[in-house]
Every structure is written in C-alpha cells, then in structure tokens.
Design a protein around this motif. Structure first.
Motif, PDB file in Angstrom:
ATOM      1  N   LYS A 219       0.934   7.744   5.102  1.00  0.00           N
ATOM      2  CA  LYS A 219      -0.144   8.499   5.740  1.00  0.00           C
ATOM      3  C   LYS A 219      -1.364   7.599   5.980  1.00  0.00           C
ATOM      4  CE  LYS A 219      -0.893  12.429   3.858  1.00  0.00           C
ATOM      5  NZ  LYS A 219      -1.392  13.470   2.904  1.00  0.00           N
ATOM      6  N   GLU A 220      -1.743   6.832   4.971  1.00  0.00           N
ATOM      7  CA  GLU A 220      -2.902   5.949   5.103  1.00  0.00           C
ATOM      8  C   GLU A 220      -2.641   4.852   6.124  1.00  0.00           C
ATOM      9  OE1 GLU A 220      -6.690   4.630   4.639  1.00  0.00           O
ATOM     10  OE2 GLU A 220      -5.783   6.479   3.867  1.00  0.00           O
ATOM     11  N   TRP A 221      -1.421   4.303   6.110  1.00  0.00           N
ATOM     12  CA  TRP A 221      -1.047   3.249   7.061  1.00  0.00           C
ATOM     13  C   TRP A 221      -1.111   3.775   8.493  1.00  0.00           C
ATOM     14  CZ3 TRP A 221      -0.032  -1.799   5.756  1.00  0.00           C
ATOM     15  CH2 TRP A 221       0.589  -2.612   6.713  1.00  0.00           C
ATOM     16  N   LEU A 222      -0.596   4.994   8.696  1.00  0.00           N
ATOM     17  CA  LEU A 222      -0.594   5.600  10.027  1.00  0.00           C
ATOM     18  C   LEU A 222      -2.011   5.891  10.509  1.00  0.00           C
ATOM     19  CD1 LEU A 222       0.960   6.858  12.419  1.00  0.00           C
ATOM     20  CD2 LEU A 222       0.985   9.015  11.141  1.00  0.00           C
ATOM     21  N   ARG A 223      -2.837   6.450   9.645  1.00  0.00           N
ATOM     22  CA  ARG A 223      -4.215   6.759  10.030  1.00  0.00           C
ATOM     23  C   ARG A 223      -4.990   5.499  10.392  1.00  0.00           C
ATOM     24  NH1 ARG A 223      -5.609  11.220   5.296  1.00  0.00           N
ATOM     25  NH2 ARG A 223      -4.785  13.061   6.397  1.00  0.00           N
TER      26      ARG A 223
END
Length: 240
Positions: A219-223
């Motif tokens: 999630k953090e990587w995508l954001r």
C-alpha cells in the motif's frame, strides 16, 4: 509507459528536467496557457464566442494544454499563489531561512535557493504527498480535473483496467522485492513480502477501495508511486 524513474526522488534534482516540445504549438503563448488554467470552462467558452477565428484557435489550444479545472483544486500545486505556497512551506517546519516569493510553479520546478539539501528534500517529500492527495481528491470528485489529453496517462483517476495493469507491472517489479517493499532491508523481512496481485479495476476504484486491500508494504509503495506520477503530471502541465 509511465517513466516513473525519470529521475531519482526528488525528480528535479539540480534543476535538471528534460523540456519537451510543446503540445500547444507555436500559436499558444505561455500567457494564454496561464490564463486558461485559471479561468472556469464556462468563462473560456464565452471568450471564444467573441473572438476572431485565429485568436479563438490559439486559446482553444491553450485550454487543452492547461486542462479543465474541476471542483477539487485546492491541492493543484501549479495554481498556488505566493500566500498558499508560504502556508505549505510552513507545514514542513523548516527552521532555517526559506526562499522568498515562491509560488506553486516555482516549487514544482525546484526553483529557489534553500539553505540545505535537507530542507529541499523535506519540501519535495511533502509536495509528493500533496500530489497524492490531489489524485485522491479527483477520484472522489463529481467533477474531477481534466488534464491535457497528452498527459492523461499520468492521471490515475482516468486510468482504465489496462493502464492499472501496466502501472502495477512497472511499480511492483524486481526492485520492490529487492528493497523489501520500502520497509526493512533484512533478508527475513524481504522473504515475508507477499506477491502483489494486480486488481481488475480502473484507477478510481484502485484509489478508493482496492488500494486499502493491499498489505501495508504494498500500500505504501503504491501510494508513493502514484504520488510521484501525479507530481510528474503537475510538472508536465507547466513544461509542455
């Protein structure tokens, strides 16, 4: 492709940013483009009705290059005046002297002399987060910002399922697994990374619901990737 790695974060280090040929053509001036970006679509349409054919054509090109304003534009960094930019810089809690008379355009293009590289990196990091929130705003907006046609591939809220698939393939590549998903760097933590499955959805659905279903690392990587892509969109609006 998305060319996420045009440069290392921040993407305009040392002021190096490749200028590309304008999609507006020679007929649309920077001034016309700036005006088109600030006025509402209805106002521009009225202007066009009262113009001669040549001038109307030039302004039409400027309208396309500037995009069409939506109803959630408070985080449209390229439209910020000096006061809004000043408030933004105060959020970074930088204690040293900051450049004077900066507006949103200057922030996006890396202008201004900062006392330290650390200060500049703080600003760039917050700009990326603001760009992500702008993209999120557009996904939930009834009237989202319409970017120039040539730049829609950077606007997550206009991605179809095919674009989402391509984006995931680029974002969740070997680098993601090699770096431990942006989290810890130990071999044990890397082994715990789950394979990221590409959701079958469009960009809006990805941002509003599917992103929340990913594990925290993904999630953090995508954001971060979407924030960077939206940041590049904002730069491209100014540079094209």
């Amino acid at each position: 492709r998305f060319r996420l790695n045009r440069q290392k974060i921040p993407p305009i280090a040392d002021g190096q940013y490749p200028l590309k040929a304008s999609i507006m053509g020679a007929g649309a001036s920077a001034e016309s483009k700036d005006i088109a970006g600030k006025l509402e679509e209805k106002e521009l349409t009225e202007f066009l009705k009262n113009m001669d054919a040549e001038t109307a054509m030039k302004l039409s090109k400027a309208m396309d290059a500037a995009g069409t304003k939506g109803d959630s534009m408070s985080r449209a960094i390229w439209l910020w005046g000096e006061d809004t930019a000043k408030d933004f810089i105060e959020e970074t809690e930088i204690k040293t002297k900051v450049p004077e008379k900066l507006d949103g355009k200057m922030l996006l293009l890396g202008e201004g002399e900062w006392e330290s590289q650390e200060d500049k990196e703080k600003v760039d990091k917050l700009l990326m987060k603001t760009a992500l929130r702008f993209a999120q705003d557009q996904c939930s907006s009834e009237k989202p910002f319409v970017p120039p046609a040539a730049l829609k591939k950077r606007a997550a809220w206009y991605w179809d399922e095919k674009f989402v698939k391509e984006f995931f393939e680029e974002v969740f590549c070997d680098e993601y697994y090699e770096q431990g998903g942006g989290g810890g760097s130990s071999e044990e933590e890397k082994k715990e990374l789950k394979t990221v499955e590409t959701p079958k959805c469009d960009g809006k659905t990805l941002m509003l619901t599917e992103c929340e279903k990913l594990d925290e690392n993904a999630k953090e990587w995508l954001r971060t990737a979407i924030g960077r892509t939206t940041y590049l969109l904002m730069q491209d609006i100014l540079l094209n």
